[in-house]
Write a protein that holds these residues in place. Structure first.
Motif, PDB file in Angstrom:
ATOM      1  N   ILE A 114       0.823  -1.207   0.000  1.00  0.00           N
ATOM      2  CA  ILE A 114       0.000   0.000   0.000  1.00  0.00           C
ATOM      3  C   ILE A 114       0.860   1.260   0.000  1.00  0.00           C
ATOM      4  O   ILE A 114       0.376   2.351  -0.238  1.00  0.00           O
ATOM      5  N   PHE A 115       2.148   1.100   0.258  1.00  0.00           N
ATOM      6  CA  PHE A 115       3.070   2.225   0.342  1.00  0.00           C
ATOM      7  C   PHE A 115       3.718   2.492  -1.020  1.00  0.00           C
ATOM      8  O   PHE A 115       4.143   1.564  -1.690  1.00  0.00           O
ATOM      9  N   GLU A 116       3.824   3.755  -1.408  1.00  0.00           N
ATOM     10  CA  GLU A 116       4.415   4.099  -2.694  1.00  0.00           C
ATOM     11  C   GLU A 116       5.938   3.988  -2.634  1.00  0.00           C
ATOM     12  O   GLU A 116       6.595   4.763  -1.948  1.00  0.00           O
ATOM     13  N   PRO A 117       6.520   3.031  -3.351  1.00  0.00           N
ATOM     14  CA  PRO A 117       7.983   2.859  -3.314  1.00  0.00           C
ATOM     15  C   PRO A 117       8.699   3.860  -4.219  1.00  0.00           C
ATOM     16  O   PRO A 117       8.252   4.138  -5.320  1.00  0.00           O
ATOM     17  N   LYS A 118       9.812   4.401  -3.708  1.00  0.00           N
ATOM     18  CA  LYS A 118      10.664   5.300  -4.510  1.00  0.00           C
ATOM     19  C   LYS A 118      11.846   4.526  -5.069  1.00  0.00           C
ATOM     20  O   LYS A 118      12.176   4.653  -6.232  1.00  0.00           O
ATOM     21  N   ASN A 119      12.517   3.757  -4.202  1.00  0.00           N
ATOM     22  CA  ASN A 119      13.690   2.977  -4.568  1.00  0.00           C
ATOM     23  C   ASN A 119      13.651   1.636  -3.855  1.00  0.00           C
ATOM     24  O   ASN A 119      12.907   1.468  -2.883  1.00  0.00           O
ATOM     25  N   PHE A 120      14.495   0.716  -4.327  1.00  0.00           N
ATOM     26  CA  PHE A 120      14.579  -0.606  -3.731  1.00  0.00           C
ATOM     27  C   PHE A 120      16.030  -0.954  -3.456  1.00  0.00           C
ATOM     28  O   PHE A 120      16.932  -0.474  -4.134  1.00  0.00           O
ATOM     29  N   PHE A 121      16.237  -1.826  -2.467  1.00  0.00           N
ATOM     30  CA  PHE A 121      17.559  -2.383  -2.233  1.00  0.00           C
ATOM     31  C   PHE A 121      17.421  -3.780  -1.668  1.00  0.00           C
ATOM     32  O   PHE A 121      16.376  -4.151  -1.131  1.00  0.00           O
ATOM     33  N   ILE A 122      18.467  -4.569  -1.838  1.00  0.00           N
ATOM     34  CA  ILE A 122      18.480  -5.964  -1.391  1.00  0.00           C
ATOM     35  C   ILE A 122      19.606  -6.113  -0.388  1.00  0.00           C
ATOM     36  O   ILE A 122      20.725  -5.651  -0.620  1.00  0.00           O
ATOM     37  N   THR A 123      19.293  -6.754   0.753  1.00  0.00           N
ATOM     38  CA  THR A 123      20.318  -7.026   1.764  1.00  0.00           C
ATOM     39  C   THR A 123      20.438  -8.527   1.985  1.00  0.00           C
ATOM     40  O   THR A 123      19.506  -9.282   1.731  1.00  0.00           O
ATOM     41  N   ALA A 124      21.598  -8.930   2.461  1.00  0.00           N
ATOM     42  CA  ALA A 124      21.825 -10.320   2.859  1.00  0.00           C
ATOM     43  C   ALA A 124      21.598 -10.374   4.361  1.00  0.00           C
ATOM     44  O   ALA A 124      22.234  -9.639   5.119  1.00  0.00           O
TER      45      ALA A 124
END
Length: 142
Positions: A114-124
């Motif tokens: 429901i939240f508007e995403p601006k950017n994404f990232f992936i973590t281990a």
């Protein structure tokens, strides 16, 4: 060509252009930057707002090595969204698999928020069910 045929072709072309504009205006594609931690990895995220004002997130990454093979070995990759008004949100565990006839590593995630995403990232991470990123950032769309 007769004038009627030109008019028909022109109308068809106009309808096609309008349809493409509508479809592409509702979705966007973000590409992950090259990673120093997993340099062979590459991927993208497609975000599309639906009629209920939710955001469908489709993420696809290729050549991402298993998290237990990193220098700081972990158990799982977690996808995070930096949202417009609600901070960092856990989008879920990245699903990884190998192709049946190749050694190409494929990872994906399909979810809705429901939240508007601006950017994404992936973590281990050591586990997927966490509220804040604790592990090393391996890829980002910035």
């Amino acid at each position: 060509m007769k004038p009627e045929q030109y008019l028909h072709v022109s109308r068809s072309l106009t309808c096609l252009i309008i349809t493409l504009c509508i479809v592409t205006a509702c979705s966007r594609k973000l590409t992950f930057s090259k990673s120093a931690i997993v340099p062979a990895a590459q991927g993208y995220v497609k975000v599309k707002k639906d009629k209920n004002k939710n955001y469908a997130v489709n993420l696809d990454v290729r050549h991402l090595s298993p998290p237990d093979r990193l220098v700081e070995a972990r158990n799982v990759y977690v996808v995070w969204a930096d949202t417009k008004d609600n901070g960092i949100r856990n989008m879920g565990r990245l699903n990884s698999s190998r192709g049946l006839f190749s050694k190409k590593l494929k990872s994906d995630l399909q979810t809705v928020t429901i939240f508007e995403p601006k950017n994404f990232f992936i973590t281990a991470e050591k586990e997927a069910d966490i509220s804040y990123p604790e592990g090393q950032v391996v890829m980002t769309t910035r």
